[in-house]
Design an enzyme around this catalytic site. Sequence first.
Site, PDB file in Angstrom:
ATOM      1  NE  ARG A  50      -2.567   1.131   3.547  1.00 41.65           N
ATOM      2  CZ  ARG A  50      -3.312   0.942   4.647  1.00 41.65           C
ATOM      3  NH1 ARG A  50      -4.577   0.568   4.545  1.00 41.65           N
ATOM      4  NH2 ARG A  50      -2.789   1.128   5.838  1.00 41.65           N
ATOM      5  CE  LYS A 149      -2.366   4.759   6.768  1.00 43.74           C
ATOM      6  NZ  LYS A 149      -3.326   5.612   7.445  1.00 43.74           N
ATOM      7  CD  GLU A 182     -11.514   6.182   5.225  1.00 42.39           C
ATOM      8  OE1 GLU A 182     -11.100   5.045   5.475  1.00 42.39           O
ATOM      9  OE2 GLU A 182     -10.815   7.049   4.685  1.00 42.39           O
TER      10      GLU A 182
HETATM   11  N1  PXG Z   1      -9.068   4.918   7.174  1.00 46.29           N
HETATM   12  C1  PXG Z   1      -8.133   5.866   7.381  1.00 46.29           C
HETATM   13  C2  PXG Z   1      -8.358   7.239   6.880  1.00 46.29           C
HETATM   14  C3  PXG Z   1      -6.950   5.526   8.049  1.00 46.29           C
HETATM   15  O1  PXG Z   1      -6.001   6.445   8.251  1.00 46.29           O
HETATM   16  C4  PXG Z   1      -7.794   3.261   8.300  1.00 46.29           C
HETATM   17  C5  PXG Z   1      -8.927   3.656   7.610  1.00 46.29           C
HETATM   18  C6  PXG Z   1      -7.657   1.830   8.730  1.00 46.29           C
HETATM   19  O2  PXG Z   1      -6.720   1.171   7.892  1.00 46.29           O
HETATM   20  P1  PXG Z   1      -5.839  -0.045   8.413  1.00 46.29           P
HETATM   21  O3  PXG Z   1      -5.007  -0.397   7.226  1.00 46.29           O
HETATM   22  O4  PXG Z   1      -5.045   0.455   9.583  1.00 46.29           O
HETATM   23  O5  PXG Z   1      -6.785  -1.133   8.786  1.00 46.29           O
HETATM   24  C7  PXG Z   1      -6.762   4.204   8.507  1.00 46.29           C
HETATM   25  C8  PXG Z   1      -5.507   3.847   9.219  1.00 46.29           C
HETATM   26  C9  PXG Z   1      -3.964   7.038  14.244  1.00 46.29           C
HETATM   27  C10 PXG Z   1      -3.696   6.282  12.993  1.00 46.29           C
HETATM   28  O6  PXG Z   1      -3.011   7.636  14.765  1.00 46.29           O
HETATM   29  C11 PXG Z   1      -4.716   5.741  12.271  1.00 46.29           C
HETATM   30  C12 PXG Z   1      -4.436   5.034  11.103  1.00 46.29           C
HETATM   31  C13 PXG Z   1      -3.162   4.881  10.700  1.00 46.29           C
HETATM   32  C14 PXG Z   1      -2.159   5.430  11.420  1.00 46.29           C
HETATM   33  C15 PXG Z   1      -2.418   6.130  12.583  1.00 46.29           C
HETATM   34  O7  PXG Z   1      -5.104   7.073  14.693  1.00 46.29           O
HETATM   35  N2  PXG Z   1      -5.491   4.544  10.441  1.00 46.29           N
END
Ligand code: PXG
Length: 284
Positions: A50, A149, A182
């Site tokens: 990713r 991301k 989301e």
């Molecule tokens: N949506 C968004 C916008 C994210 O940033 C997710 C969904 C979940 O994706 P994963 O691959 O983790 O299942 C994310 C990821 C934080 C933090 O500090 C949050 C994420 C990544 C890094 C830090 O809250 N979320």
Amino acid sequence: MKVYIDGNYYDKEQACVSVFDHGLLYGDGVFEGIRIYNGTVFKLREHIVRLYQSAKAILLHIPMAMAEMQAQVEEVVKVNNTHDGYIRLVVTRGRGDLGLDPAKCPKASVIIIVADVELYPPEYYAKGIEIITSSSRRLPVDGLDPRIKSLNYLNNIMAKLEAKQAGCLEAVMLNKEGYVAECTGDNIFVVKEGRLYTPTVYQGALDGITRATVLELAQKLNIPCEARALSCYDLYNADECFLTGSGAEVMPVTAIDGRRIGDGKPGVITHRLLKAFREFIAAG
Ligand code: PXG
């Protein structure tokens, strides 16, 4: 704690980037947030893929091959002797001048931070959380594809502020058509009449790694699942709702915008998926 920056290790206090780094000046860069469970980096390959896809989409050349990056992340975990924790992998456009032009940045910077994970209190998993919908919309594909991301999280941060002001931990972000995309750092799922639904990436959902894992586990448990458009109406009238993310894992949601979801308690399918997720992690 040792932080990796461009081939060198630094103590936490000495780990710095230039004020001319375009990651700082413009949010020009990409990142990943990854969990370490029991000494193993969870879904590392998927996170690296990713990261490179995000980088490709913004024409950012990462100055190491994917296999090398994977080995480097493993090395940082080893150097820090981390058994359970969190990895923040960041690639910025690197040091340039004060202009936007990425061509002025000769080399991207690679930063790998290993930290203790900030876990949600266990009672949230038992009781569920209340969330709101935010007025801050998920970026449209014709603005910046939300599958990237990137280091530009300002509209997610605005939504997070709104959640906090409402006394909540998370906020639902809608896309510009008003469909659910989301949450600020989590994907969202609902259960209706025994079926599992989550927005598609084309509605503004990040292609979440926890989301993909939960979809796989649901299939194994013979829970029918489908990615499709969802509106607030679908959220309010769901039997169950939960969030997924590297931090949250599988977090039950029991109220949205003051509407109680189902009977106001974490749902049966949510619970089965949370259990399956934890077993999957424990199995390594
Ligand atoms: N949506 C968004 C916008 C994210 O940033 C997710 C969904 C979940 O994706 P994963 O691959 O983790 O299942 C994310 C990821 C934080 C933090 O500090 C949050 C994420 C990544 C890094 C830090 O809250 N979320």
